[in-house]
Design an enzyme around this catalytic site. Sequence first.
Site, mmCIF file in Angstrom:
data_model
loop_
_atom_site.group_PDB
_atom_site.id
_atom_site.type_symbol
_atom_site.label_atom_id
_atom_site.label_comp_id
_atom_site.label_asym_id
_atom_site.label_seq_id
_atom_site.Cartn_x
_atom_site.Cartn_y
_atom_site.Cartn_z
ATOM 1 N N SER A 229 -44.949 -11.872 66.384
ATOM 2 C CA SER A 229 -44.107 -12.008 65.201
ATOM 3 C C SER A 229 -44.660 -11.141 64.065
ATOM 4 O O SER A 229 -44.820 -9.938 64.225
ATOM 5 C CB SER A 229 -43.998 -13.485 64.810
ATOM 6 O OG SER A 229 -42.976 -13.690 63.874
ATOM 7 N N GLU A 352 -34.668 -15.915 70.392
ATOM 8 C CA GLU A 352 -35.641 -15.929 69.292
ATOM 9 C C GLU A 352 -35.181 -16.815 68.129
ATOM 10 O O GLU A 352 -35.909 -17.664 67.633
ATOM 11 C CB GLU A 352 -35.851 -14.505 68.766
ATOM 12 C CG GLU A 352 -36.450 -13.515 69.748
ATOM 13 C CD GLU A 352 -37.958 -13.481 69.720
ATOM 14 O OE1 GLU A 352 -38.575 -14.345 69.068
ATOM 15 O OE2 GLU A 352 -38.530 -12.582 70.361
ATOM 16 N N HIS A 450 -38.286 -18.312 69.730
ATOM 17 C CA HIS A 450 -39.425 -17.618 69.131
ATOM 18 C C HIS A 450 -40.676 -18.471 69.292
ATOM 19 O O HIS A 450 -40.643 -19.685 69.106
ATOM 20 C CB HIS A 450 -39.105 -17.414 67.646
ATOM 21 C CG HIS A 450 -40.011 -16.489 66.918
ATOM 22 N ND1 HIS A 450 -40.133 -15.153 67.234
ATOM 23 C CD2 HIS A 450 -40.821 -16.693 65.839
ATOM 24 C CE1 HIS A 450 -40.972 -14.582 66.383
ATOM 25 N NE2 HIS A 450 -41.414 -15.491 65.542
#
Length: 542
Positions: A229, A352, A450
Amino acid sequence: MTDDPSRRKVLKNGGVLAGTALLSGVTGGRAAQAAPRTAESSPVVELPSGRLRGSTEGGLAVFKGVPYAAPPVGALRWRPTRPHPGWQGTRDATAFGPSAPQPYREGGDQVLGTHGSPPFDEDCLTLNVWTPGTDAAKRPVMVWIHGGGFISGSGSMPGYSGETFSRDGDLVVVTINYRLGPLGYLYFGEDGAGGNFWLADQLAALRWVRDNIAAFGGDPDDITLAGQSGGALSVAALAGVRPKGRPLFRRAILQSPPLGLKIPTRGESLERTAAFLDILGARNVTELRAVPWPRLIAATFEMFGRTGRWGYWSTPFLPVLDGVTLDRDPADLLLGGAGADIDVLIGWTREEANFAFALSAPYAAATREQVIARARDTFGHRAEQAYSAYEEARPGARPVDVLMDLITDELFRMPAVELAERRAARGHPVWAYQFNLPTPAHGGQLAAAHCLELPFVFNNFDKWSQAPFLAGLNPRVRDGLASTMHTSWISFIRTGDPHHHRMPQWGRYDQEARTTMAFDSVTTAVGDLAGHWRRLHHPAGR
């Protein structure tokens, strides 16, 4: 779960059932066998800055809370990172240093639980090292940069422990802390000094590793920089740095990099800073330096309201294109100059955006008209066509489902695919993957969200007991897929190639096959997995 057309591709080179546990050996290089262990109960290393005494944990030598830069406190708040002055005698390195100041709620959230826990302190620029031995073995090195939306996280989180990688891969593993939120990302434009204090911290940590890791049994010329990320965006941003012609790292692992973020200009960042000053009632950076850090962190919550937009992942603090520390989009730094020769492993999770939106009651009430209006930001006059395409790919989709798939593609998947395409076109090595295994937690609403791949990559589910999003996973499928992924990451770190003998052939991403490894209950190598969506987003391209 979406019925993505890319999922209906035929299996290539067969598949690997996730329930089939793998050995931790890798192809090429030295086998990931039991490494020599440090004999003494309290390992000691001599560094230019001073002597360190660590501990032995599970047969590994571990050094925690090691300072890599001067504390950024007082007059050094919002200043570029300074060298640490060193210490006299032997410094204890058996306990983690404080995490960077960040928002914290007891009990955590519905997805990760907690992501960075007390104690917090501005004096946070420390790192942690796991090694099989403080010898001259010159092992490959993995440096991990945590993510967290630029506001949370820590190198001392149990889930980011370097233990599994160090033991299973005979690696030296380093995790770092760096300035977060307002302390790391505010921009003041002072005296041409630039901003991006988070980046200056990470660069200082990376230089520390290059200069000192040999004392921990590591090879300073064989460093893999990995992150997820915001940490993956950091990896890209650091790729352009090559002091004295010598690259700071050899390989890069980018897990779910949000390369679709529009990095603000100096003017746009100053507007955000003005909003923050207004919240605190401060006139300038001098006054802000006198504000205790807990008040700065508390102001983060109002910044969400000041900067948030409907249908966008909230990011109250962002990097800045200041022209001093960062002058280009981070993805561009992996295409030319110092970043061109770096081996790159890049990937994303299939859903995600479910992380941020699937459990949100306000977004559950989104209308078709709202989502089409949001889609116009991306597709212009083709917004309704795009909406229909996403709706058809997910039978029974609600407007919020279409929105989540759109955000996933816009922020993560399509920019990652584009980077792979651009590197492949230039002949630069790149491997791509997509993590598909959905979690049954929260009635399956999160799907392959995610962060879900993290415990699989580290293969340490016992360290993620606080994370609600792992509830209900079939242990056999979970552990088999974790073994596959963990071994692939070790293989890439050691050899520059993520393929190993107990999985389908994982070839480099090129503009012919566009091979992408799909990690799921059955792991398969898929040709042009994202092709349908790539053509939707870029109709003029192939």
